[in-house]
Design a protein around this motif. Structure first.
Motif, PDB file in Angstrom:
ATOM      1  N   ALA A 100      -4.809  -4.217  -2.515  1.00 25.36           N
ATOM      2  CA  ALA A 100      -4.280  -2.848  -2.513  1.00 25.36           C
ATOM      3  C   ALA A 100      -2.769  -2.819  -2.334  1.00 25.36           C
ATOM      4  O   ALA A 100      -2.144  -1.769  -2.528  1.00 25.36           O
ATOM      5  N   ASP A 154       3.689   6.093   0.976  1.00 21.66           N
ATOM      6  CA  ASP A 154       3.088   5.391  -0.159  1.00 21.66           C
ATOM      7  C   ASP A 154       2.117   6.340  -0.848  1.00 21.66           C
ATOM      8  O   ASP A 154       1.459   7.153  -0.187  1.00 21.66           O
ATOM      9  N   SER A 156      -0.544   5.387  -2.282  1.00 19.26           N
ATOM     10  CA  SER A 156      -1.885   4.808  -2.190  1.00 19.26           C
ATOM     11  C   SER A 156      -2.448   4.903  -0.773  1.00 19.26           C
ATOM     12  O   SER A 156      -1.923   4.267   0.148  1.00 19.26           O
TER      13      SER A 156
END
Length: 214
Positions: A100, A154, A156
Motif C-alpha cells: 500500500a 495521503d 490512500s
C-alpha cells in the motif's frame, strides 16, 4: 529447528539453504543474491544474521524450509525484499512497509535532513507531510524534534493505516494528525501555518521502472 541429524540425508542446514536460495536468486538476476538469501532466511526464522552464522550447521525444520522457499520464490519473481519482510530501515528507524506504500529510499533521508535545518528545537513547529505513504518522513522528523507536531496527508486510507502504525511504533502518534486527502486540497488556508511543508511523491517514470535493479 533441530541439530543436523546424520541419519536424515534430506535435512538441509542453514548454510545449505542460503546457498540454494542464493543460486535461485542469482539465476533470477538479483544482484546481491547471497545477502538477500540471508535476509529472507532471517525473516523466515525470526532470527538475526548472527544466529544464522553461529548456527550454520543446524538443520531447518520442514515448516521453516517451506516458508523460506516460498519467500525465495516471491523474491525471484520480482517482489521487493522489503514487501516480503514487511520492513525497511529509514533514518535509523525501522518502518513497516506494505504494497500500500512505496518503499522508503536512502536518498529521501536528504529531505529529512533539509527539513530539520528549518525546524527549530524550541517553540512548537508544525510540519505538513504531503503524500506521507509509510509516514517515514513525518515520523523521522517528529523523532528528531520532540517539540514538533505534524499533519500527514495521503489520498490512500491504506497508506494512512501503515503511517499510523509506524507513528505508534516510534512513540510519536500523539503528535501526528493523519488526513485522507488529495494533496493540500483539504487544508484550510485560514488555519494553522506550517513551519515546513515536505513531500516525497513518486518520481520514477513508468518507462524506467523495468530498468530498475530488482
Amino acid at each position: 529447528m533441530t541439530t543436523t541429524d546424520t541419519n536424515n540425508v534430506a535435512a538441509i542446514t542453514i548454510a545449505g539453504a542460503i546457498a540454494e536460495a542464493a543460486a535461485v536468486l542469482r539465476q533470477a538476476g538479483i544482484a546481491e543474491a547471497r545477502r538477500e538469501a540471508g535476509s529472507l532466511l532471517s525473516h523466515a526464522l525470526a532470527r538475526d544474521r548472527t544466529f544464522l552464522l553461529t548456527h550454520a550447521d543446524d538443520a531447518l525444520s520442514p515448516d521453516d524450509l517451506a516458508r523460506f522457499r516460498a519467500f525465495v520464490s516471491r523474491r525471484a519473481a520480482g517482489e521487493p525484499l522489503q514487501y516480503i519482510s514487511g520492513r525497511q530501515e529509514f533514518y535509523g528507524l525501522e518502518f513497516e512497509v506494505t504494497p500500500a506504500v512505496l518503499i522508503p529510499r536512502p536518498e529521501t533521508e536528504l529531505l529529512v535532513e533539509t527539513a530539520l535545518e528549518h525546524l527549530p528545537m524550541n517553540g512548537a513547529p508544525l510540519v505538513c507531510d504531503v503524500g506521507t505513504g509509510s509516514g517515514c518522513v513525518a515520523v523521522a522528523l517528529l523523532n528528531e524534534r520532540a517539540n514538533a507536531r505534524a499533519v500527514a496527508v495521503d489520498i490512500s486510507p491504506a497508506a494512512l493505516d501503515v503511517a499510523a502504525r509506524n507513528a505508534e511504533r516510534h512513540g510519536v502518534r500523539a503528535r501526528l494528525a493523519l488526513l485522507a486527502a488529495d494533496g493540500l486540497t483539504a487544508l484550510d488556508p485560514r488555519g494553522a501555518r506550517f513551519t515546513v511543508i515536505v513531500s516525497n511523491p513518486p518520481y520514477i517514470a513508468e518507462e524506467e521502472i523495468d530498468e530498475l535493479q530488482r
